[in-house]
Enzyme design. Structure first.
Site, short mmCIF file in Angstrom:
data_model
loop_
_atom_site.label_atom_id
_atom_site.label_comp_id
_atom_site.label_asym_id
_atom_site.label_seq_id
_atom_site.Cartn_x
_atom_site.Cartn_y
_atom_site.Cartn_z
N LYS A 71 0.82 -1.21 0.00
CA LYS A 71 0.00 0.00 0.00
C LYS A 71 0.85 1.26 0.00
O LYS A 71 0.47 2.26 -0.60
CB LYS A 71 -0.95 -0.01 1.19
CG LYS A 71 -0.18 0.01 2.46
CD LYS A 71 -0.99 0.30 3.67
CE LYS A 71 0.00 0.26 4.81
NZ LYS A 71 -0.43 0.84 6.02
N THR A 72 1.99 1.22 0.67
CA THR A 72 2.84 2.41 0.68
C THR A 72 3.29 2.72 -0.73
O THR A 72 3.32 3.87 -1.17
CB THR A 72 4.06 2.20 1.59
OG1 THR A 72 3.61 1.76 2.86
CG2 THR A 72 4.85 3.48 1.75
N ASP A 259 -3.63 7.35 5.42
CA ASP A 259 -3.18 5.97 5.61
C ASP A 259 -3.73 5.45 6.95
O ASP A 259 -4.08 6.24 7.82
CB ASP A 259 -1.65 5.95 5.63
CG ASP A 259 -1.12 4.54 5.44
OD1 ASP A 259 -1.93 3.62 5.21
OD2 ASP A 259 0.11 4.36 5.52
N GLU A 260 -3.79 4.15 7.11
CA GLU A 260 -4.27 3.52 8.35
C GLU A 260 -5.64 4.09 8.75
O GLU A 260 -5.89 4.42 9.91
CB GLU A 260 -3.27 3.74 9.50
CG GLU A 260 -1.85 3.33 9.19
CD GLU A 260 -1.65 1.82 9.19
OE1 GLU A 260 -2.65 1.06 9.23
OE2 GLU A 260 -0.47 1.39 9.14
N GLN A 305 -6.71 -4.87 10.72
CA GLN A 305 -5.56 -4.37 11.46
C GLN A 305 -5.93 -3.21 12.38
O GLN A 305 -5.07 -2.44 12.80
CB GLN A 305 -4.46 -3.93 10.50
CG GLN A 305 -3.85 -5.10 9.74
CD GLN A 305 -2.68 -4.68 8.89
OE1 GLN A 305 -1.67 -4.21 9.38
NE2 GLN A 305 -2.81 -4.84 7.58
N ARG A 661 3.78 -9.33 10.31
CA ARG A 661 5.01 -8.52 10.19
C ARG A 661 6.17 -9.34 9.65
O ARG A 661 7.19 -8.81 9.26
CB ARG A 661 5.45 -7.93 11.55
CG ARG A 661 4.47 -7.03 12.27
CD ARG A 661 4.01 -5.92 11.43
NE ARG A 661 2.73 -6.26 10.82
CZ ARG A 661 2.20 -5.58 9.80
NH1 ARG A 661 2.83 -4.56 9.28
NH2 ARG A 661 1.05 -5.95 9.28
#
Length: 809
Positions: A71-72, A259-260, A305, A661
């Site tokens: 996504k980044t 984001d997030e 998340q 992760r």
DNA sequence: GTCAATGACATTTTT
DNA sequence: TGTCATTGAC
């Protein structure tokens, strides 16, 4: 799980910087799009959904990005593409990230993609962006631009004082309670006056709280200070109260990216709504047609998340995005470029136990990879020793230390790990925890700086008034405060006029001397000082030398004070570094930066050390090898989460975040006994462990296989270890305990209990809450709700049709 | 006003 | 275990 064959394989090395990316210079002669057929470096190597997310143009875009789905990369390419195609100037971009580190990285990547013409973009956290706005606009609503930012410790100190003053402790109020409640209210945009209006004054407890809240808000205002939550909520209030101010930002930002998004709270959501509204000037001129005039909004997130509900994050913001922004485009990124299939399968299996979620399956083209390794220690020390040994082995295999991380649920778990790591010579670094800036001596030094920058800040001043000891005790302090109050003057002015108070000559001199010192430092730090302001390091040096702070520490008999003095020197080094990185940076700039650093911001990629952090801090990061420690009941899920609505589900997401992760190796460890407050107690394996299919895990010591022979004597185990070979010569891989019986017994799909009949008195079992009794049933058909009292989780309301429940007995 | 000694109590996660 | 608040002696 096999990836669908019709998907297009793309370069798996997503996170590595693509070697083929050539900086693109904006060419005024070029058309809005790159020439047909020519490879577009901004789209190259992206899979179809990623590409769609970069290319979509419209008012609202939701990118549902599973863990590790790049996504980044999509965000940076999207920003770069907007700028390169001349659809936006850099200054029209506002991108919100979760941490300062992520912001810096994104800025760096965008400017790399564009060949360094990314000046003027706002890429920052919510808090940083709001501070920037508030500093500019402070004067228009009763603050100065040198306002202080109170961190949680400052807020708590203030609340503590207020509780004492109002004797609110007699009503059972504690500092953490009040702090949490105020924070929650602020995140919901309920200010003190609003609360007071709807408070229930016949309930003395509520009346007291309302008063606490009002006095707290008043104290902040008087101190020219904002707490963390204010930064967001006050910006929203500012925009609502001064539409012309809001319009400036609405006109400026044409593309807003967040984001997030799953972790935004109501205040943050409202801020975004305010910013994406069309500026009024457009409305007046009739320019505004539906969806025209407001900034375009792109949000990225993954509801699986979402782990910050406790701080007000509202998962509905992302779940209901399409309803909020009609016509929004939704792009799903499900291909994972980070982890091996085994790791992903474990993650999928765990998260699929959360009901009421959109089903989503991450897949990878990478291959199965190594199995997950499980280990059950006899104690926390034993567990730590295993982790240390495995880290050493992985390092021998060629994995760099900074590609390994150890996660835990609570900060207190670091102690055992650190002890063993030091003994085993594992280079490590703890992110967060007791941070540098939380140390008393650093807070003292910072309070000096704050007092200089913001003379209204009574809290900071109180902290330094008698540090180092000057003989100014509580009694004198009260007199000073009363004097300032009576005369309607600032604390600083009151100090200057201390001789009028008729105190002892020694005390009076101490106060006047301190006032003089602060005045001199303020003059030195003044941004309008002829010849430019002095550097922060100069100001700090002046303060700590003249106040005798370091001298006192050095002269102390307490051996710890020597270390404290060194910490202050360290802070001085930080200010010098700040001056190098921020030429022209003012004292206020420095204080702001320090206030807003997050745990992850400290992460130095080149450090060559193993990173230790909480599962929360781990969000957004990735490592070759990951150890999740303390996978036990009462830890993951944490004991405290049991009573909270949605608690167990959130804890599961936290575990999921931890698992995802890992790139190549994942270790899950637990202990049979764990020390807490000096006592040791028995620990049970986490319920989430049983949700991972047994064939994905190799147990070095399984929860069932470990006998109790070791008891709580890790030393005996240490002694029994010759060389590097593991201590148990018996079967290394014990059969996974009840795995097959449990694994995926509950299917992850949205459940459908059909027309399960429940009547009051029935006993049921819930996968998260355990057993309970049905009190009553309300509603009709598919919306029937059971009111259940659970033995351990208390009263809950459950939608019968989809709740993960079954009748027992 | 300062200091040392004692006892109570706590640990969820964080911008 | 370690921090903190309270207490009592100087």
């Amino acid at each position: 799980m096999t990836p669908p064959s019709d998907r297009i394989r793309t370069d798996a090395a997503d996170s590595a910087t693509g070697p083929s990316i050539v900086p693109v210079i904006v060419d005024p002669a070029a058309g809005p799009r790159a020439a047909e057929g020519a490879p577009d470096p901004l789209l190259d190597g992206l899979n179809p959904p990623q590409r769609a997310a970069v290319e979509y143009r419209g008012d609202a875009l939701l990118i549902v990005a599973g863990a590790g789905s790049g996504k980044t990369r999509v965000l940076t390419h999207r920003i770069a593409s907007l700028i390169r195609n001349r659809e936006a100037w850099p200054s029209q971009i506002l991108a919100i990230t979760f941490t300062n580190k992520a912001a810096a990285e994104m800025r760096e990547r965008v400017s790399h993609l564009l060949g360094g013409i990314a000046e003027g973009m706002w890429i920052s956290t919510f808090h940083s962006a709001c501070v920037r706005i508030l500093r500019r606009e402070a004067e228009s609503f009763g603050f100065t631009r040198a306002f202080t930012i109170y961190d949680s410790a400052d807020s708590r100190a203030l609340i503590k004082r207020l509780i004492k003053d109002l004797q609110a402790d007699t009503y059972g109020y504690t500092v953490p309670q009040v702090a949490a409640r105020i924070s929650k209210l602020k995140n919901e945009l309920t200010d003190a006056e609003t609360y007071a209006r709807q408070a229930n004054y016949s309930d003395p407890q509520d009346a007291v709280f309302s008063q606490l809240y009002q006095e707290y808000a008043h104290a902040l205002q008087a101190a020219n200070a904002f707490d963390f939550d204010d930064l967001i909520s006050q910006t929203v209030y500012l925009f609502r109260a001064f539409p012309e101010v809001a319009d400036r930002y609405r006109t400026r930002f044409r593309h807003i990216l967040v984001d997030e998004y799953q972790d935004t709270n109501h205040a943050q959501y409202s801020l975004i709504r305010e910013l994406t509204r069309p500026p009024r000037s457009n409305e007046l001129e009739g320019v505004s047609s539906p969806g025209n005039g407001g900034a375009s909004l792109t949000v990225v997130g993954d509801s699986d998340q979402s782990i910050y509900a406790f701080r007000g994050a509202d998962i509905r913001n992302i779940v209901e995005f399409e309803r909020d922004f009609p016509g929004a485009e939704v792009v799903l990124l499900e291909q994972n470029y980070r982890s091996t299939q085994n790791i992903l399968s474990a993650a999928n299996a765990v998260i699929s136990n959360n009901f009421d979620r959109k089903d989503k399956n991450l897949w990878t083209a990478v291959g199965d990879g190594a199995k997950i390794v499980g280990y059950t220690g006899y104690s926390g020390h034993d567990e730590a020793q295993f982790v240390a040994d495995e880290i050493a082995k992985l390092h021998d295999e060629g994995i760099a230390y900074n590609e390994m991380a150890v996660f835990y649920r609570t900060n207190s778990q670091t102690r055992a790990l650190e002890e063993i790591f030091i003994r085993s010579a594992v280079p490590y670094r703890v992110l967060g925890g007791t941070k540098f800036y939380e140390r008393a001596e650093i807070k003292d030094a910072m309070a000096y700086l704050t007092s200089v920058a913001n003379p209204f800040d009574a809290l900071a001043l109180r902290r330094i008034l008698n540090t180092p000891k000057r003989g100014i005790g509580p009694a004198t302090e009260t007199q000073l405060a009363g004097f300032a109050e009576r005369e309607q003057i600032s604390y600083r002015e009151a100090m200057r006029r201390a001789p009028e108070l008729g105190l002892g000559p020694k005390v009076t001199k101490a106060i006047v001397d301190l006032a003089t010192l602060l005045d001199e430092a303020a003059e030195l730090a003044d941004p309008d000082r002829p010849g430019g302001p002095g550097r922060v390091s100069e100001v700090l040096t002046l303060l700590i030398e003249r106040s005798g702070y370091v001298t006192t520490l050095r002269a102390s008999r307490d051996p710890q004070d020597e270390a404290r003095a060194e910490n202050v020197e360290e802070l001085l080094a930080v200010t010098k570094e700040f001056a190098v990185n921020n030429p022209g940076g003012t004292l206020v700039d420095f204080l702001t930066e320090v206030s807003l650093v997050a745990a992850v911001d400290e992460l130095d990629d080149a450090s060559g050390t193993v990173s230790m952090m909480t599962l929360h801090t781990a969000k957004g990061l990735e490592f070759d090898a990951v150890f999740i420690t303390g996978v036990e009941e009462d830890l993951i899920p944490h004991r405290m989460s049991a009573n909270e609505p949605g608690g167990p589900a959130e804890e599961r997401r936290l575990f999921y975040v931890g698992i995802t992760r890992a790139r190549k190796r994942l270790f899950l460890t637990l202990a049979m006994t764990r020390a807490q407050f000096g006592e040791t107690s028995v620990a049970m394996p986490s319920r989430y462990l049983q949700e991972i299919p047994g064939d994905l895990v190799d147990w070095v010591q399984s929860p069932g296989g470990a006998t109790s022979r070791g008891g709580t004597q890790p030393r005996a185990l240490n002694a029994a270890r010759p060389g590097s070979s593991r201590w148990n010569d018996g079967p290394v891989y014990l059969p996974p305990k009840p795995k097959t019986e449990w694994a995926n017994r509950v299917t992850g799909q949205v459940r459908d209990n059909g027309d399960l009949e429940l009547v009051p008195g029935d006993r049921i079992r819930h996968t998260d809450f355990g057993e309970g009794r049905v009190d009553q049933v309300t509603g009709e058909g598919a919306k029937r709700v059971a009111h259940v009292t659970f033995e351990s989780a208390g009263r809950k309301k459950l939608l019968i049709k989809i709740a993960p429940i079954e009748k027992v007995g």
